[in-house]
Design a protein around this motif. Structure first.
Motif, PDB file in Angstrom:
ATOM      1  N   SER A 137     -23.279 -16.149 -25.560  1.00  0.00           N
ATOM      2  CA  SER A 137     -22.625 -17.951 -25.222  1.00  0.00           C
ATOM      3  C   SER A 137     -23.242 -19.027 -25.136  1.00  0.00           C
ATOM      4  CB  SER A 137     -21.402 -18.245 -25.637  1.00  0.00           C
ATOM      5  OG  SER A 137     -20.541 -17.791 -24.220  1.00  0.00           O
ATOM      6  N   THR A 138     -24.178 -19.052 -23.429  1.00  0.00           N
ATOM      7  CA  THR A 138     -24.858 -20.162 -23.490  1.00  0.00           C
ATOM      8  C   THR A 138     -26.224 -19.748 -22.950  1.00  0.00           C
ATOM      9  OG1 THR A 138     -23.426 -21.020 -21.765  1.00  0.00           O
ATOM     10  CG2 THR A 138     -25.080 -21.290 -21.044  1.00  0.00           C
ATOM     11  N   MET A 139     -27.110 -20.795 -22.974  1.00  0.00           N
ATOM     12  CA  MET A 139     -28.250 -20.877 -22.631  1.00  0.00           C
ATOM     13  C   MET A 139     -28.768 -21.369 -21.057  1.00  0.00           C
ATOM     14  SD  MET A 139     -32.254 -21.735 -23.945  1.00  0.00           S
ATOM     15  CE  MET A 139     -32.499 -20.665 -25.430  1.00  0.00           C
ATOM     16  N   LEU A 140     -28.728 -20.812 -20.669  1.00  0.00           N
ATOM     17  CA  LEU A 140     -28.944 -21.588 -18.815  1.00  0.00           C
ATOM     18  C   LEU A 140     -31.223 -21.882 -19.495  1.00  0.00           C
ATOM     19  CD1 LEU A 140     -28.523 -22.624 -16.217  1.00  0.00           C
ATOM     20  CD2 LEU A 140     -28.500 -20.453 -15.290  1.00  0.00           C
ATOM     21  N   LEU A 141     -31.404 -22.910 -18.754  1.00  0.00           N
ATOM     22  CA  LEU A 141     -32.832 -23.235 -19.130  1.00  0.00           C
ATOM     23  C   LEU A 141     -33.099 -23.903 -18.008  1.00  0.00           C
ATOM     24  CD1 LEU A 141     -35.433 -23.621 -20.766  1.00  0.00           C
ATOM     25  CD2 LEU A 141     -34.250 -26.241 -21.904  1.00  0.00           C
ATOM     26  N   PHE A 142     -34.228 -23.347 -16.798  1.00  0.00           N
ATOM     27  CA  PHE A 142     -35.048 -24.235 -15.850  1.00  0.00           C
ATOM     28  C   PHE A 142     -35.685 -24.779 -16.966  1.00  0.00           C
ATOM     29  CE2 PHE A 142     -32.436 -20.637 -14.098  1.00  0.00           C
ATOM     30  CZ  PHE A 142     -31.239 -21.297 -13.695  1.00  0.00           C
ATOM     31  N   LYS A 143     -36.055 -26.101 -15.860  1.00  0.00           N
ATOM     32  CA  LYS A 143     -37.497 -26.628 -16.000  1.00  0.00           C
ATOM     33  C   LYS A 143     -38.061 -26.802 -14.638  1.00  0.00           C
ATOM     34  CE  LYS A 143     -37.882 -30.838 -17.621  1.00  0.00           C
ATOM     35  NZ  LYS A 143     -37.362 -32.046 -18.655  1.00  0.00           N
ATOM     36  N   CYS A 144     -39.436 -27.071 -14.149  1.00  0.00           N
ATOM     37  CA  CYS A 144     -39.984 -27.408 -12.910  1.00  0.00           C
ATOM     38  C   CYS A 144     -41.875 -27.057 -13.672  1.00  0.00           C
ATOM     39  CB  CYS A 144     -39.324 -26.379 -11.526  1.00  0.00           C
ATOM     40  SG  CYS A 144     -39.547 -24.901 -11.786  1.00  0.00           S
ATOM     41  N   ALA A 145     -41.948 -27.710 -12.288  1.00  0.00           N
ATOM     42  CA  ALA A 145     -43.803 -27.869 -11.910  1.00  0.00           C
ATOM     43  C   ALA A 145     -44.407 -26.698 -11.609  1.00  0.00           C
ATOM     44  CB  ALA A 145     -44.135 -28.917 -11.290  1.00  0.00           C
ATOM     45  N   GLY A 146     -43.380 -25.843 -10.654  1.00  0.00           N
ATOM     46  CA  GLY A 146     -44.521 -24.702  -9.755  1.00  0.00           C
ATOM     47  C   GLY A 146     -43.457 -23.924  -9.048  1.00  0.00           C
ATOM     48  N   VAL A 147     -43.057 -22.705  -9.749  1.00  0.00           N
ATOM     49  CA  VAL A 147     -42.735 -21.283  -8.574  1.00  0.00           C
ATOM     50  C   VAL A 147     -43.272 -20.730  -7.930  1.00  0.00           C
ATOM     51  CG1 VAL A 147     -41.422 -21.488 -11.308  1.00  0.00           C
ATOM     52  CG2 VAL A 147     -43.534 -19.857 -10.892  1.00  0.00           C
ATOM     53  N   ASP A 148     -42.379 -20.211  -7.151  1.00  0.00           N
ATOM     54  CA  ASP A 148     -43.222 -19.112  -6.488  1.00  0.00           C
ATOM     55  C   ASP A 148     -42.777 -17.714  -7.325  1.00  0.00           C
ATOM     56  OD1 ASP A 148     -43.786 -17.068  -4.765  1.00  0.00           O
ATOM     57  OD2 ASP A 148     -42.543 -17.951  -2.877  1.00  0.00           O
ATOM     58  N   LYS A 149     -43.831 -16.406  -7.465  1.00  0.00           N
ATOM     59  CA  LYS A 149     -43.582 -15.792  -8.155  1.00  0.00           C
ATOM     60  C   LYS A 149     -42.465 -14.182  -7.388  1.00  0.00           C
ATOM     61  CE  LYS A 149     -46.354 -16.580 -11.957  1.00  0.00           C
ATOM     62  NZ  LYS A 149     -47.821 -16.635 -12.810  1.00  0.00           N
ATOM     63  N   ARG A 150     -43.038 -14.510  -6.564  1.00  0.00           N
ATOM     64  CA  ARG A 150     -41.981 -13.763  -4.985  1.00  0.00           C
ATOM     65  C   ARG A 150     -40.272 -13.492  -4.699  1.00  0.00           C
ATOM     66  NH1 ARG A 150     -45.952 -14.943  -0.456  1.00  0.00           N
ATOM     67  NH2 ARG A 150     -44.732 -16.890  -0.967  1.00  0.00           N
ATOM     68  N   THR A 151     -39.961 -14.755  -5.614  1.00  0.00           N
ATOM     69  CA  THR A 151     -38.321 -14.963  -5.793  1.00  0.00           C
ATOM     70  C   THR A 151     -37.764 -14.214  -6.603  1.00  0.00           C
ATOM     71  OG1 THR A 151     -38.695 -16.905  -7.034  1.00  0.00           O
ATOM     72  CG2 THR A 151     -38.743 -17.116  -5.002  1.00  0.00           C
ATOM     73  N   SER A 152     -36.405 -13.548  -5.605  1.00  0.00           N
ATOM     74  CA  SER A 152     -35.975 -12.883  -6.555  1.00  0.00           C
ATOM     75  C   SER A 152     -35.131 -13.621  -7.818  1.00  0.00           C
ATOM     76  CB  SER A 152     -33.920 -12.278  -5.981  1.00  0.00           C
ATOM     77  OG  SER A 152     -33.776 -13.448  -5.170  1.00  0.00           O
ATOM     78  N   ALA A 153     -34.980 -14.992  -7.575  1.00  0.00           N
ATOM     79  CA  ALA A 153     -35.303 -16.356  -9.099  1.00  0.00           C
ATOM     80  C   ALA A 153     -36.074 -15.945 -10.091  1.00  0.00           C
ATOM     81  CB  ALA A 153     -34.296 -16.834  -8.321  1.00  0.00           C
ATOM     82  N   TYR A 154     -37.083 -15.261  -9.766  1.00  0.00           N
ATOM     83  CA  TYR A 154     -38.966 -15.720 -10.948  1.00  0.00           C
ATOM     84  C   TYR A 154     -38.072 -14.240 -10.802  1.00  0.00           C
ATOM     85  CZ  TYR A 154     -42.581 -15.828 -12.990  1.00  0.00           C
ATOM     86  OH  TYR A 154     -43.742 -15.708 -13.616  1.00  0.00           O
TER      87      TYR A 154
END
Length: 352
Positions: A118-135
């Protein structure tokens, strides 16, 4: 997800299919496209009459993970989904995160695996660390799209669509000349789609005809330094030495002596960069590399590479190597006092 296809095209296909994940991460240097994607999702998912209740926006550091989860667990009123947007998301910065430590990042990663539909959780940012568990979690259970500069037919189609909304058109050749002139997509260029959109609006207002011409774009835009250098080399290589000298002198016009010398050194650096590009492209082509593969192999914007190959013309690897060596010697000759900066450049133009 295989993202050999540009994020812009992937997102367009998702909009057409009307199938959306429960969690999305939009990141990359092209902020204009990221905001476009957010706006399109908002139009698709949120009913305007309840936008204030069904769309929630958090800025960086505004909410804890538990508060984000609470917002996501709330059901929408009359919208297709509840939309929870996290701007400047710091969850994906890993050890560089200024707000969320490993525990919070792990908590978010765990929640992403069981997001309500029922929800969309939408993140926006310039850069990421692809090693993170969240990514890794959002890649596995949602969608992560990197919005880099667009190029080729995607870019031309984007420009044509924007011009149509303004009641204008432009030929493919005119659009190509605009891209080359502004340097959009060039390495280290600060010219983004935000700048391009502003220039399209200016050109649409300036042109009195339905079709925008190259002269209209030239009247309202500033040529990138790379574009100026290509024009100078193209004129010099084709035997139009007078035009090449005029282009060089125009760059120095009105500058003080110290500023003129600084401008010459910047020009020399750009000359070396462009000649290196021409030489490498020529070497690869003569070695049997397919032309359409060069942008990906060399990591160069297709328009810039095409212009480099066109400017090099029929010059051989040896001739381009000699021109590059002469460009390298320029700075040494000037700094050693062998000759003034302007004279050194004029001799270079005469000799190449």
């Amino acid at each position: 997800m295989n993202q050999e296809e540009h994020a812009y095209k992937i997102f367009q296909k998702m909009l057409k299919a009307h199938v959306y994940p429960s969690a999305m991460l939009l990141y990359g240097p092209e902020d204009y496209l990221i905001q476009w994607a957010v706006d399109e999702l908002t139009k698709e998912l949120i009913h305007p009459s309840v936008a204030a209740m069904d769309a929630v926006i958090f800025s960086e550091g505004d909410a804890s993970v538990s508060e984000l989860i609470a917002a996501c667990e709330t059901l929408p009123l009359f919208s297709a989904r509840r939309l929870v947007i996290v701007e400047d998301a710091d969850f994906f910065a890993g050890g560089k995160s200024r707000r969320y430590g490993p525990a919070e990042q792990s908590e978010l990663a765990a929640y992403l695996r069981s997001m309500p539909e029922s929800t969309m959780l939408l993140f926006k940012c310039a850069g990421v660390d692809k090693r993170t568990s969240a990514y890794k979690a959002i890649r596995e259970h949602g969608m992560a799209l990197e919005f880099s500069p667009i190029s080729g037919q995607i870019l031309k189609g984007f420009i044509q669509k924007k011009l149509m909304t303004m009641g204008k058109t432009a030929s493919s050749q005119t659009i190509g000349s605009l891209i080359e002139r502004t340097g959009y997509g060039d390495k280290n260029s600060e010219y983004t789609l935000h700048h391009l959109m502003n220039d399209l609006i200016k050109a649409a207002s300036y042109s009195l005809e339905p079709e925008i011409k190259s002269t209209d774009f030239e009247a309202v835009t500033t040529a990138s330094p790379q574009s100026d250098v290509f024009q100078l080399l193209e004129a010099a290589f084709s035997g139009k030495k007078g035009l090449a000298l005029k282009l060089f002198q125009n760059r120095l016009s009105g500058l003080l002596s110290s500023d003129a010398d600084r401008e010459v050194f910047q020009l020399i650096a750009l000359l070396c960069s462009q000649l290196e590009l021409m030489l490498i492209a020529r070497e690869r082509l003569e070695a049997g590399q397919v032309a359409r593969e060069l942008p990906g192999v060399m990591g160069v914007h297709p328009f810039r590479l095409r212009k480099a190959v066109e400017t090099a013309g029929s010059r051989s690897v040896v001739e381009l190597s000699d021109s590059l060596a002469a460009a390298y010697r320029l700075e040494k000759d000037i700094k050693s006092g062998l000759m003034p900066a302007d004279l050194a450049m004029e001799l270079f133009i005469a000799m190449v």
